[in-house]
Motif scaffolding. Structure first.
Motif, PDB file in Angstrom:
ATOM      1  N   UNK A 175      43.110 -54.981  25.966  1.00  0.00           N
ATOM      2  CA  UNK A 175      44.512 -55.253  24.914  1.00  0.00           C
ATOM      3  C   UNK A 175      43.926 -55.898  23.820  1.00  0.00           C
ATOM      4  N   UNK A 176      44.663 -56.076  22.725  1.00  0.00           N
ATOM      5  CA  UNK A 176      44.415 -56.863  21.553  1.00  0.00           C
ATOM      6  C   UNK A 176      45.190 -57.973  21.534  1.00  0.00           C
ATOM      7  N   UNK A 177      45.290 -58.958  20.693  1.00  0.00           N
ATOM      8  CA  UNK A 177      46.031 -60.127  20.875  1.00  0.00           C
ATOM      9  C   UNK A 177      47.558 -59.616  20.468  1.00  0.00           C
ATOM     10  N   UNK A 178      47.686 -58.885  19.542  1.00  0.00           N
ATOM     11  CA  UNK A 178      49.194 -58.127  19.257  1.00  0.00           C
ATOM     12  C   UNK A 178      49.603 -57.658  20.446  1.00  0.00           C
ATOM     13  N   UNK A 179      48.986 -56.721  21.168  1.00  0.00           N
ATOM     14  CA  UNK A 179      49.697 -56.280  22.315  1.00  0.00           C
ATOM     15  C   UNK A 179      49.490 -57.027  23.419  1.00  0.00           C
ATOM     16  N   UNK A 180      49.141 -58.007  23.558  1.00  0.00           N
ATOM     17  CA  UNK A 180      49.371 -59.064  24.885  1.00  0.00           C
ATOM     18  C   UNK A 180      50.561 -60.084  24.423  1.00  0.00           C
ATOM     19  N   UNK A 181      50.818 -60.219  22.971  1.00  0.00           N
ATOM     20  CA  UNK A 181      51.823 -60.979  22.765  1.00  0.00           C
ATOM     21  C   UNK A 181      53.064 -60.102  22.762  1.00  0.00           C
ATOM     22  N   UNK A 182      53.395 -58.840  22.494  1.00  0.00           N
ATOM     23  CA  UNK A 182      54.445 -58.108  22.825  1.00  0.00           C
ATOM     24  C   UNK A 182      54.553 -57.875  24.326  1.00  0.00           C
ATOM     25  N   UNK A 183      53.557 -57.838  25.128  1.00  0.00           N
ATOM     26  CA  UNK A 183      53.831 -57.761  26.894  1.00  0.00           C
ATOM     27  C   UNK A 183      54.473 -59.367  27.022  1.00  0.00           C
ATOM     28  N   UNK A 184      53.860 -60.398  26.663  1.00  0.00           N
ATOM     29  CA  UNK A 184      54.338 -61.726  27.084  1.00  0.00           C
ATOM     30  C   UNK A 184      55.746 -62.019  26.418  1.00  0.00           C
ATOM     31  N   UNK A 185      56.033 -61.366  25.452  1.00  0.00           N
ATOM     32  CA  UNK A 185      57.594 -61.683  24.960  1.00  0.00           C
ATOM     33  C   UNK A 185      58.700 -61.019  26.047  1.00  0.00           C
ATOM     34  N   UNK A 186      58.357 -60.233  26.729  1.00  0.00           N
ATOM     35  CA  UNK A 186      59.105 -59.554  27.755  1.00  0.00           C
ATOM     36  C   UNK A 186      59.447 -60.596  28.733  1.00  0.00           C
ATOM     37  N   UNK A 187      58.664 -61.519  28.984  1.00  0.00           N
ATOM     38  CA  UNK A 187      58.583 -62.600  30.225  1.00  0.00           C
ATOM     39  C   UNK A 187      57.709 -63.653  29.811  1.00  0.00           C
ATOM     40  N   UNK A 188      58.186 -64.622  29.135  1.00  0.00           N
ATOM     41  CA  UNK A 188      57.292 -65.813  28.590  1.00  0.00           C
ATOM     42  C   UNK A 188      56.958 -66.541  29.650  1.00  0.00           C
ATOM     43  N   UNK A 189      57.794 -66.855  30.643  1.00  0.00           N
ATOM     44  CA  UNK A 189      57.474 -67.672  31.853  1.00  0.00           C
ATOM     45  C   UNK A 189      56.439 -67.048  32.828  1.00  0.00           C
ATOM     46  N   UNK A 190      56.308 -65.743  32.853  1.00  0.00           N
ATOM     47  CA  UNK A 190      54.927 -65.115  33.794  1.00  0.00           C
ATOM     48  C   UNK A 190      53.809 -65.264  33.138  1.00  0.00           C
ATOM     49  N   UNK A 191      53.754 -64.875  31.673  1.00  0.00           N
ATOM     50  CA  UNK A 191      52.464 -64.919  30.958  1.00  0.00           C
ATOM     51  C   UNK A 191      52.385 -66.086  30.299  1.00  0.00           C
ATOM     52  N   UNK A 192      50.895 -66.599  30.564  1.00  0.00           N
ATOM     53  CA  UNK A 192      50.436 -67.848  29.764  1.00  0.00           C
ATOM     54  C   UNK A 192      50.258 -67.534  28.267  1.00  0.00           C
ATOM     55  N   UNK A 193      50.404 -68.462  27.455  1.00  0.00           N
ATOM     56  CA  UNK A 193      50.305 -68.253  25.813  1.00  0.00           C
ATOM     57  C   UNK A 193      48.813 -67.771  25.861  1.00  0.00           C
ATOM     58  N   UNK A 194      48.503 -67.263  24.652  1.00  0.00           N
ATOM     59  CA  UNK A 194      47.332 -66.612  24.215  1.00  0.00           C
ATOM     60  C   UNK A 194      46.098 -67.702  24.107  1.00  0.00           C
ATOM     61  N   UNK A 195      46.618 -69.120  23.589  1.00  0.00           N
ATOM     62  CA  UNK A 195      45.679 -70.129  23.538  1.00  0.00           C
ATOM     63  C   UNK A 195      45.134 -70.542  24.899  1.00  0.00           C
ATOM     64  N   UNK A 196      45.950 -70.313  25.960  1.00  0.00           N
ATOM     65  CA  UNK A 196      45.453 -70.609  27.319  1.00  0.00           C
ATOM     66  C   UNK A 196      44.216 -69.657  27.709  1.00  0.00           C
ATOM     67  N   UNK A 197      44.384 -68.231  27.364  1.00  0.00           N
ATOM     68  CA  UNK A 197      43.455 -67.316  27.659  1.00  0.00           C
ATOM     69  C   UNK A 197      42.344 -67.586  27.071  1.00  0.00           C
TER      70      UNK A 197
END
Length: 433
Positions: A175-197
């Motif tokens: 994934x790219x960062x943009x793609x991960x952010x799109x996935x994370x926006x569907x459920x912010x509680x499930x996926x940690x923010x990109x800085x944690x990655x």
């Protein structure tokens, strides 16, 4: 009771109990209390009947004074009018506080907590008993338990991904960062923010790295220690199940190799005038297997795709054109590092694990590069005509190589047996040519 023609004492007592309870419409709570008291009365009566050897004369003689006494029978007037009484579990919080007010005012808090703890243990709820103790001892611990419970029961927070689990998904899916952010926006509680990655990614980095304008290399021992640590974190649950002997006999089997390649020139400024970023020469190793036990028969971990660059660990790369001298120099460099390797020790939850190293030599640069091999096996009919070898031999060899590099689990016995059958059929033709 005499008109019922009841034979045994048990039947007579049961009839008496049912008859007494049927006199009035008692509440469920009072019926339960009465049955508990009457069961005690029945037990005493049966005991005395047994002592009298079940003879009426002996029973009446031994219990004359008791039988001449009186028994209080429940009366409907004992119950107050109004709505029926509720059990304590069905009462509201306000009613529960009112009913327990006397107990709370007369008994110390520690006694109440200890009684609750003992009740939980008696019911087999030992985890609940431990949590009750921790909550009672520390106010901050109680707040943490409350916060964790609230978080686990909130919608969408059931299975929160850890930063390392999210990083593994990020890498596997490319994934790219943009793609991960799109996935994370569907459920912010499930996926940690990109800085944690990014923080989790830095924990995977090798520290002892030397970089110049013409090459980059790392210490092999440090790189292997880092690889073992990351694999151990991934295999932690399985490693903790090993016996003491197996923990001290772990072996990580790796293979290494080197090869050169060409790439587009990026006008990299290189101090060494003999080098150029149009060519790159790389040496690397791949962990293949972790074993333990007698003769390393027990497999703890198996690399699912040992021929894939997915788990490849670079040792050194240089901007230099591949040649015989460069290849020999790289082989000497890696073999010297391999000869200086020592066992690695790690600690997981207070348990020590000892890893011995077994490094095997893989392939290294030659004229038959990957592109040439792929083109050769892409058309086995044409290849067979050019070199004069049986078509089935080349085709079966192509199938074996594709199966090995597929990344999937294969039945090695079936694959080798099928390939050997074709090779044996073609060997006479090969030998004649």
């Amino acid at each position: 009771m005499q008109r019922q023609n009841l034979i045994s004492l048990e039947e007579k007592l049961d009839f008496l109990e049912d008859n007494l309870l049927s006199c009035h419409a008692y509440s469920a709570e009072y019926v339960q209390t009465f049955k508990k008291s009457f069961s005690y009365f029945k037990a005493q009566l049966k005991e005395k009947w047994t002592k009298a050897r079940r003879k009426e004369d002996a029973f009446l003689k031994a219990n004359q004074s008791r039988l001449n006494g009186a028994i209080e029978i429940p009366n409907k007037s004992h119950f107050r009018p109004g709505r029926p009484l509720k059990s304590f579990e069905k009462c509201s919080e306000r009613s529960k506080r009112r009913k327990t007010e006397e107990v709370r005012s007369m008994v110390e808090d520690t006694v109440i907590i200890h009684a609750a703890q003992s009740t939980l243990i008696a019911k087999g709820q030992r985890d609940g008993s431990r949590i009750l103790i921790e909550i009672a001892e520390s106010a901050s611990r109680a707040a943490k338990y409350k916060s964790a419970y609230k978080e686990s029961t909130s919608p969408g927070r059931g299975n929160i991904l850890t930063p390392h689990a999210a990083l593994a998904m990020f890498v596997e899916a490319d994934l790219t960062r943009e793609q991960y952010e799109i996935i994370r926006n569907t459920n912010p509680y499930l996926y940690p923010c990109y800085d944690r990655l990014l923080e989790a990614k830095k924990e995977c980095y090798q520290t002892q790295i030397r970089v110049t304008s013409s090459y980059a290399e790392t210490d092999l021992q440090s790189l292997i220690d880092n690889t073992i640590m990351r694999l151990s974190m991934y295999l932690e649950e399985e490693l903790l199940t090993l016996s003491e002997n197996e923990r001290n006999s772990l072996t990580i089997i790796c293979k290494w190799g080197c090869d050169g390649s060409q790439q587009a020139k990026y006008k990299q400024k290189i101090e060494d005038t003999s080098g150029s970023d149009a060519n790159i020469f790389l040496s690397s190793f791949v962990p293949r297997q972790i074993t333990c036990g007698n003769e390393n028969r027990k497999i703890v971990w198996q690399n699912p795709s040992p021929s894939s660059p997915r788990l490849c660990r670079p040792i050194r790369f240089r901007f230099i054109k591949e040649s015989i001298d460069v290849t020999k120099e790289e082989i000497n460099f890696v073999e010297s590092s391999v000869n200086n390797l020592v066992t690695s020790e790690i600690e997981l939850q207070g348990n020590k694990f000892v890893f011995m190293l077994h490094m095997t030599k893989g392939n290294y640069g030659n004229t038959n590069d990957g592109n040439t091999s792929r083109r050769f096996f892409k058309n086995p009919k044409l290849a067979a005509d050019i070199i004069g070898v049986d078509y089935n031999f080349i085709y079966r060899l192509k199938i074996i190589l594709e199966a090995i590099s597929s990344g999937y689990e294969i039945d090695s016995a079936t694959t080798v047996r099928g390939g050997s059958r074709g090779a044996q059929q073609a060997l006479p033709d090969v030998s004649r040519k």
